[in-house]
Scaffold this motif. Structure first.
Motif, PDB file in Angstrom:
ATOM      1  N   ILE A   6       0.845  -1.200   0.000  1.00 30.32           N
ATOM      2  CA  ILE A   6       0.000   0.000   0.000  1.00 30.32           C
ATOM      3  C   ILE A   6       0.879   1.249   0.000  1.00 30.32           C
ATOM      4  N   LYS A   7       1.909   1.243   0.829  1.00 32.31           N
ATOM      5  CA  LYS A   7       2.814   2.394   0.891  1.00 32.31           C
ATOM      6  C   LYS A   7       3.577   2.566  -0.424  1.00 32.31           C
ATOM      7  N   GLU A   8       4.074   1.468  -0.957  1.00 30.71           N
ATOM      8  CA  GLU A   8       4.854   1.524  -2.192  1.00 30.71           C
ATOM      9  C   GLU A   8       4.073   2.138  -3.344  1.00 30.71           C
ATOM     10  N   TYR A   9       2.783   1.874  -3.401  1.00 27.67           N
ATOM     11  CA  TYR A   9       1.953   2.388  -4.495  1.00 27.67           C
ATOM     12  C   TYR A   9       1.185   3.646  -4.103  1.00 27.67           C
ATOM     13  N   GLN A  10       1.738   4.396  -3.154  1.00 26.70           N
ATOM     14  CA  GLN A  10       1.195   5.682  -2.702  1.00 26.70           C
ATOM     15  C   GLN A  10      -0.230   5.575  -2.153  1.00 26.70           C
ATOM     16  N   GLY A  11      -0.579   4.431  -1.615  1.00 31.47           N
ATOM     17  CA  GLY A  11      -1.915   4.225  -1.066  1.00 31.47           C
ATOM     18  C   GLY A  11      -2.236   5.143   0.096  1.00 31.47           C
ATOM     19  N   ILE A  12      -1.250   5.406   0.948  1.00 24.70           N
ATOM     20  CA  ILE A  12      -1.489   6.281   2.095  1.00 24.70           C
ATOM     21  C   ILE A  12      -1.791   7.687   1.608  1.00 24.70           C
ATOM     22  N   SER A  13      -0.995   8.183   0.676  1.00 19.43           N
ATOM     23  CA  SER A  13      -1.236   9.526   0.123  1.00 19.43           C
ATOM     24  C   SER A  13      -2.596   9.610  -0.561  1.00 19.43           C
ATOM     25  N   MET A  14      -2.986   8.536  -1.227  1.00 21.43           N
ATOM     26  CA  MET A  14      -4.286   8.538  -1.912  1.00 21.43           C
ATOM     27  C   MET A  14      -5.432   8.594  -0.900  1.00 21.43           C
ATOM     28  N   VAL A  15      -5.291   7.882   0.214  1.00 22.47           N
ATOM     29  CA  VAL A  15      -6.322   7.922   1.262  1.00 22.47           C
ATOM     30  C   VAL A  15      -6.383   9.316   1.871  1.00 22.47           C
ATOM     31  N   VAL A  16      -5.223   9.882   2.183  1.00 25.03           N
ATOM     32  CA  VAL A  16      -5.172  11.239   2.758  1.00 25.03           C
ATOM     33  C   VAL A  16      -5.837  12.235   1.811  1.00 25.03           C
ATOM     34  N   GLU A  17      -5.509  12.158   0.540  1.00 21.83           N
ATOM     35  CA  GLU A  17      -6.077  13.079  -0.455  1.00 21.83           C
ATOM     36  C   GLU A  17      -7.584  12.879  -0.599  1.00 21.83           C
ATOM     37  N   ALA A  18      -8.028  11.642  -0.609  1.00 19.57           N
ATOM     38  CA  ALA A  18      -9.472  11.363  -0.702  1.00 19.57           C
ATOM     39  C   ALA A  18     -10.201  11.950   0.506  1.00 19.57           C
ATOM     40  N   MET A  19      -9.612  11.828   1.682  1.00 23.85           N
ATOM     41  CA  MET A  19     -10.231  12.392   2.886  1.00 23.85           C
ATOM     42  C   MET A  19     -10.300  13.917   2.791  1.00 23.85           C
ATOM     43  N   ARG A  20      -9.216  14.540   2.351  1.00 22.61           N
ATOM     44  CA  ARG A  20      -9.182  16.006   2.220  1.00 22.61           C
ATOM     45  C   ARG A  20     -10.237  16.513   1.233  1.00 22.61           C
ATOM     46  N   ASN A  21     -10.449  15.762   0.165  1.00 19.90           N
ATOM     47  CA  ASN A  21     -11.348  16.202  -0.907  1.00 19.90           C
ATOM     48  C   ASN A  21     -12.796  15.784  -0.717  1.00 19.90           C
ATOM     49  N   ASN A  22     -13.087  15.026   0.316  1.00 19.59           N
ATOM     50  CA  ASN A  22     -14.447  14.519   0.525  1.00 19.59           C
ATOM     51  C   ASN A  22     -14.854  14.623   1.986  1.00 19.59           C
ATOM     52  N   THR A  23     -14.705  15.798   2.552  1.00 15.65           N
ATOM     53  CA  THR A  23     -14.957  15.975   3.977  1.00 15.65           C
ATOM     54  C   THR A  23     -16.428  15.810   4.361  1.00 15.65           C
ATOM     55  N   GLU A  24     -17.317  15.821   3.404  1.00 13.04           N
ATOM     56  CA  GLU A  24     -18.744  15.624   3.707  1.00 13.04           C
ATOM     57  C   GLU A  24     -19.124  14.147   3.742  1.00 13.04           C
ATOM     58  N   SER A  25     -18.249  13.290   3.288  1.00 21.69           N
ATOM     59  CA  SER A  25     -18.540  11.856   3.275  1.00 21.69           C
ATOM     60  C   SER A  25     -18.064  11.224   4.584  1.00 21.69           C
ATOM     61  N   LEU A  26     -18.984  11.080   5.514  1.00 21.72           N
ATOM     62  CA  LEU A  26     -18.617  10.526   6.813  1.00 21.72           C
ATOM     63  C   LEU A  26     -18.083   9.102   6.702  1.00 21.72           C
ATOM     64  N   LYS A  27     -18.680   8.310   5.837  1.00 19.59           N
ATOM     65  CA  LYS A  27     -18.230   6.927   5.683  1.00 19.59           C
ATOM     66  C   LYS A  27     -16.801   6.889   5.157  1.00 19.59           C
ATOM     67  N   LEU A  28     -16.476   7.735   4.189  1.00 15.00           N
ATOM     68  CA  LEU A  28     -15.112   7.776   3.663  1.00 15.00           C
ATOM     69  C   LEU A  28     -14.137   8.216   4.753  1.00 15.00           C
ATOM     70  N   LEU A  29     -14.508   9.222   5.527  1.00 14.82           N
ATOM     71  CA  LEU A  29     -13.642   9.687   6.615  1.00 14.82           C
ATOM     72  C   LEU A  29     -13.436   8.587   7.654  1.00 14.82           C
TER      73      LEU A  29
END
Length: 128
Positions: A6-29
């Motif tokens: 997950i780390k090697e394929y930037q999975g952590i950064s993708m999760v962080v970015e998804a959270m930043r861009n979808n703050t209204e989605s409680l399930k995603l957060l």
């Protein structure tokens, strides 16, 4: 191992970015917090990259005090981050994280999972 992949394929950064861009989605957060917590606990080197979500998490905790599932996972990930990284601890404290945790405990007094996780995070933040 899965965490390394997950780390090697930037999975952590993708999760962080998804959270930043979808703050209204409680399930995603909520799921984002759960994933970040697990990755940080599997390897504390992941804390630095996961720390990019701290401000998003803290702000969402302020704005969504009634979201029990999210509050629980947010307290858990803050606990993990604070216990694994001094840098994360500093970021959480700079965002008034102790007050946020106390508010989560007060607002969700009957939810033992939130009480336990918030208390754990508070203790991790108070350790030097």
């Amino acid at each position: 191992d899965l965490a390394d992949a997950i780390k090697e394929y930037q999975g952590i950064s993708m999760v962080v970015e998804a959270m930043r861009n979808n703050t209204e989605s409680l399930k995603l957060l909520e799921i984002g917090c759960l994933l970040l917590r697990n990755l940080v606990l599997m390897n504390n080197d992941n804390a630095s990259e996961a720390s990019g979500a701290i401000s998003t998490i803290v702000n969402a905790m302020k704005e969504k005090p009634d979201a029990v599932g999210f509050q629980r996972e947010a307290c858990h990930v803050l606990w993990a981050l604070a216990s694994q990284s001094e840098d994360c601890k500093s970021k959480i404290l700079a965002l008034d994280g102790v007050t946020i945790l106390i508010n989560a405990m007060e607002h969700n007094g009957a939810v033992s999972d939130i009480q336990d996780a918030a208390r754990g995070a508070w203790v991790a933040l108070s350790e030097s």
